[in-house]
Design a protein around this motif. Structure first.
Motif, PDB file in Angstrom:
ATOM      1  N   LYS A  42      40.650  42.250  36.500  1.00  0.00           N
ATOM      2  CA  LYS A  42      41.345  43.405  37.063  1.00  0.00           C
ATOM      3  C   LYS A  42      40.547  44.666  36.754  1.00  0.00           C
ATOM      4  O   LYS A  42      40.018  44.831  35.655  1.00  0.00           O
ATOM      5  CB  LYS A  42      42.757  43.529  36.486  1.00  0.00           C
ATOM      6  N   ASP A  65      43.969  49.837  42.297  1.00  0.00           N
ATOM      7  CA  ASP A  65      43.815  48.584  41.563  1.00  0.00           C
ATOM      8  C   ASP A  65      43.072  47.533  42.390  1.00  0.00           C
ATOM      9  O   ASP A  65      43.242  47.441  43.599  1.00  0.00           O
ATOM     10  CB  ASP A  65      45.183  48.024  41.174  1.00  0.00           C
ATOM     11  N   THR A 100      42.235  43.269  42.066  1.00  0.00           N
ATOM     12  CA  THR A 100      42.491  42.018  41.355  1.00  0.00           C
ATOM     13  C   THR A 100      41.609  40.923  41.942  1.00  0.00           C
ATOM     14  O   THR A 100      41.663  40.653  43.140  1.00  0.00           O
ATOM     15  CB  THR A 100      43.966  41.595  41.467  1.00  0.00           C
ATOM     16  N   THR A 139      40.518  36.958  41.478  1.00  0.00           N
ATOM     17  CA  THR A 139      40.790  35.675  40.848  1.00  0.00           C
ATOM     18  C   THR A 139      39.738  34.676  41.295  1.00  0.00           C
ATOM     19  O   THR A 139      39.576  34.426  42.489  1.00  0.00           O
ATOM     20  CB  THR A 139      42.182  35.148  41.241  1.00  0.00           C
TER      21      THR A 139
END
Length: 283
Positions: A97, A105, A107, A109
Motif C-alpha cells: 500500500k 491511495d 493498493t 496485491t
C-alpha cells in the motif's frame, strides 16, 4: 517522476518519503572505518531505516519479523506498508500500500509463483483510488542464481486493453549489482507518450555487509519492480556501493557516498547533501 535529486537520495534508503505511483511509474565521499572490516560472523536483520531529508523531514521504516521471517514493513508517516503472506518458507502473497503524488491511495496485491525454488511469476491487481484498477503479470528471469530481467505487462482491468510495460534489467560484477536499467513503455494509442528510462550504474563498492542483504529475495524482487523509490534493488548486492551514476530522460548525475559501520561490519549511518539515513538491526 520526482526530481533527480530526490531519486538519488531514495536510492540510498529502503523506503522514501512519498512513493511514486507504484507500477504507474506515474552522497558521500570516503569511508569511516569503525568496525573490523566486516569479518565478524554475526548475521543481523535490518529492523529500522530512519531517513531525514535536507528539509528536516523524518521517516522511520520498520521491518517486523515473526519466527525469523519478515512479515510486514511499516512507515512512521503511513505513506507505505507491506504485508507478506507465507506458505512454509515461501512468500506467496505481498500486499503493498502506498500513496501517489496527489495523496490518493494505491493498493497492489501480488500473488507469487515459484519454480525450482526461484520466483518466476507474480500476478495481481493494482487499485488506484478514484482512477480504476489495473491487472499485472510479471515474469522473472535469471542468469544462474542472479536476477537478469523482470518484465511486467499491465492492462486496464475493465477493458483488458494494454496500458504499459515495465522492464528492469540487471548486470552484476561479481557479487554486486553494476547496472540497473528501468524502462516504462506505454502501449500504442492515439497519443504518443515518450518511454520513461532510468539507467543507474553502481561502483566503488566497499567490503562491508549490505544492510538489506538478509531480506527475503522474493520480497526484494517484487518490491524493486513495483516500488521504484524503494531501494530494494540495492539489496541484491553483497556490499555497499560508494559511487553511482544516474541517467534519466533529462538528467545525468554522478554521486559519491560514505558510510560509518558498527563492529559487526554493517553500515549504521550515511550522510549526504540530501540528508541522512541510519540503520538499526536485530540479531
Amino acid at each position: 517522476m520526482k526530481k533527480i535529486c530526490f531519486l538519488i537520495f531514495v536510492l540510498f534508503i529502503i523506503a522514501s518519503c512519498s512513493p511514486n505511483q507504484d507500477i504507474n511509474g506515474d552522497y558521500l565521499l570516503g569511508v569511516s572505518y569503525s568496525s573490523n572490516g566486516g569479518t565478524n560472523a554475526t548475521i543481523k536483520n535490518v529492523e529500522t531505516v530512519t531517513t531525514v531529508d535536507a528539509a528536516g523531514d523524518k521517516i522511520v521504516a520498520t521491518y517486523n519479523y515473526t519466527g525469523g521471517q519478515l512479515t510486514s514493513v511499516t512507515s512512521s508517516d503511513n505513506s507505505f506498508s507491506y504485508q507478506l503472506t507465507y506458505t512454509g518458507d515461501d512468500i506467496t502473497e505481498i500486499l503493498y500500500k502506498s500513496v501517489d503524488d496527489t495523496g490518493q491511495d494505491i493498493t497492489n496485491t501480488q500473488v507469487l509463483t515459484y519454480s525450482a525454488g526461484k520466483l518466476t511469476k507474480s500476478e495481481g491487481d493494482v487499485v488506484f483510488a478514484g482512477s480504476g484498477t489495473f491487472t499485472s503479470s510479471t515474469i522473472y528471469s535469471y542468469d544462474g542464481d542472479k536476477i537478469k530481467s523482470i518484465i511486467t505487462k499491465v492492462k486496464d482491468k475493465a477493458t483488458s486493453l494494454d496500458r504499459y510495460t515495465i522492464q528492469t534489467d540487471y548486470s552484476f560484477s561479481g557479487a554486486n549489482v553494476s547496472n540497473f536499467k528501468y524502462s516504462l513503455t506505454y502501449a500504442a494509442g492515439p497519443i504518443t507518450q515518450t518511454p520513461i528510462i532510468l539507467n543507474i550504474t553502481f561502483g566503488n563498492y566497499d567490503s562491508y555487509k549490505n544492510p538489506l542483504g538478509t531480506l527475503p529475495t522474493a520480497f526484494k524482487l517484487v518490491s524493486a519492480q513495483f516500488d521504484l523509490e524503494n531501494n530494494a534493488l540495492y539489496g541484491f548486492s553483497k556490499n555497499n556501493y560508494k559511487t553511482t551514476n544516474i541517467k534519466t530522460n533529462t538528467d545525468n548525475t554522478t554521486v559519491n557516498f560514505s558510510y560509518s559501520y558498527d563492529t559487526d561490519g554493517y553500515p549504521i549511518l550515511g550522510t549526504s547533501s540530501a540528508g541522512t539515513v541510519s540503520y538499526g538491526y536485530v540479531k
